[in-house]
Design an enzyme around this catalytic site. Structure first.
Site, PDB file in Angstrom:
ATOM      1  N   HIS A  24     -49.685-111.177  52.984  1.00  0.00           N
ATOM      2  CA  HIS A  24     -51.128-111.224  53.215  1.00  0.00           C
ATOM      3  C   HIS A  24     -51.847-110.179  52.354  1.00  0.00           C
ATOM      4  O   HIS A  24     -52.834-110.484  51.672  1.00  0.00           O
ATOM      5  CB  HIS A  24     -51.388-110.978  54.706  1.00  0.00           C
ATOM      6  CG  HIS A  24     -52.822-110.913  55.107  1.00  0.00           C
ATOM      7  ND1 HIS A  24     -53.424-111.903  55.864  1.00  0.00           N
ATOM      8  CD2 HIS A  24     -53.776-109.976  54.891  1.00  0.00           C
ATOM      9  CE1 HIS A  24     -54.690-111.573  56.084  1.00  0.00           C
ATOM     10  NE2 HIS A  24     -54.922-110.398  55.510  1.00  0.00           N
ATOM     11  N   GLU A  25     -51.349-108.945  52.376  1.00  0.00           N
ATOM     12  CA  GLU A  25     -51.982-107.865  51.618  1.00  0.00           C
ATOM     13  C   GLU A  25     -51.823-108.064  50.111  1.00  0.00           C
ATOM     14  O   GLU A  25     -52.757-107.829  49.340  1.00  0.00           O
ATOM     15  CB  GLU A  25     -51.410-106.512  52.042  1.00  0.00           C
ATOM     16  CG  GLU A  25     -51.763-106.081  53.451  1.00  0.00           C
ATOM     17  CD  GLU A  25     -53.272-105.910  53.637  1.00  0.00           C
ATOM     18  OE1 GLU A  25     -53.969-105.571  52.659  1.00  0.00           O
ATOM     19  OE2 GLU A  25     -53.748-106.132  54.773  1.00  0.00           O
ATOM     20  N   HIS A  28     -54.381-110.468  48.802  1.00  0.00           N
ATOM     21  CA  HIS A  28     -55.687-109.837  48.549  1.00  0.00           C
ATOM     22  C   HIS A  28     -55.712-109.197  47.163  1.00  0.00           C
ATOM     23  O   HIS A  28     -56.642-109.409  46.379  1.00  0.00           O
ATOM     24  CB  HIS A  28     -55.956-108.750  49.596  1.00  0.00           C
ATOM     25  CG  HIS A  28     -56.353-109.257  50.940  1.00  0.00           C
ATOM     26  ND1 HIS A  28     -57.322-110.209  51.127  1.00  0.00           N
ATOM     27  CD2 HIS A  28     -55.917-108.904  52.178  1.00  0.00           C
ATOM     28  CE1 HIS A  28     -57.468-110.435  52.431  1.00  0.00           C
ATOM     29  NE2 HIS A  28     -56.622-109.661  53.088  1.00  0.00           N
TER      30      HIS A  28
END
Length: 222
Positions: A24-25, A28
């Site tokens: 997820h990170e 980004h």
């Protein structure tokens, strides 16, 4: 035996949660890099190496405690840094960067569900046997990612939903939202714990059941 199974499933849940949060990170940071901001890349954060992302308390201790207490599971990895001033189209690109994390969780859930549905047809399933654990891990992986996706879409900082709605707020509405941001963590704690305990109503649980829960059932044919 029961205690060992409980510990094992808790450890697996935390491991899957953290892997999904790391992806997820990284999503980004990767999207930010593609849109003009190399901050995460320069900081060495576009990596799946856990050492680059894990926060000892938020990534391991906190979710493990929550799993063992059968409460709502909350965890976090170190946020990937980025500088919105480097983005080529800041208003649009900030939304795309924020959406990248939840979208990565949806993608992980779809991949996990596809593998589950294929293996379910061909893997012998014996309670606590190898086939059982493979399917358990895959179904948990789907569940964890859907929960991460929709939890992060809640429009409260530091969650991604807050960045997604920001471009749509102007003038007085944006100022009011900035005021609410100061109380975001107490609000989350109240919604997660105090409201269910005092009012016997779980708004977060209802929201996640309607969103993540229904999509989980759809993907796995449950």
């Amino acid at each position: 035996m029961y205690q060992l199974i409980t510990i094992l499933t808790a450890a697996l849940s935390v491991a899957l949660l953290m892997f999904s949060a790391i992806v997820h990170e990284v999503a980004h940071g990767w999207v930010a890099c593609k849109l003009g901001d190399p901050t995460a890349k320069n900081a060495g954060r576009l990596s799946l190496n856990p050492k680059a992302h894990i926060d000892p308390f938020g990534s391991i201790i906190l979710p493990l405690i929550m799993v063992l207490l059968n409460g709502p599971v909350f965890a976090y990895a170190k946020p990937v840094p980025y500088n919105p001033n480097n983005l080529r189209h800041p208003d649009r690109d900030e939304v795309l960067v924020a959406l990248a994390g939840p979208c990565s969780n949806i993608l992980q859930a779809v991949i996990g569900a596809a593998l589950f549905n294929i293996l379910y047809q061909i893997v012998p399933i014996e309670l606590y046997g190898p086939g059982y654990w493979v399917l358990y891990i895959l179904s948990s992986y789907v569940y964890v990612n859907l929960m991460l996706c929709f939890f992060n879409l809640i429009p409260l900082p530091p969650l991604d939903g807050s960045k997604i709605i920001m471009p749509f707020l102007h003038g007085n509405a944006r100022m009011k939202y900035y005021e609410i941001q100061r109380y975001s963590m107490p609000i989350l704690i109240i919604v997660l714990y105090l409201v269910p305990m005092l009012l016997h109503v779980d708004p977060l649980g209802i929201y996640l059941d309607v969103t993540a829960g229904n999509l989980y059932s759809l993907l796995l044919g449950a």
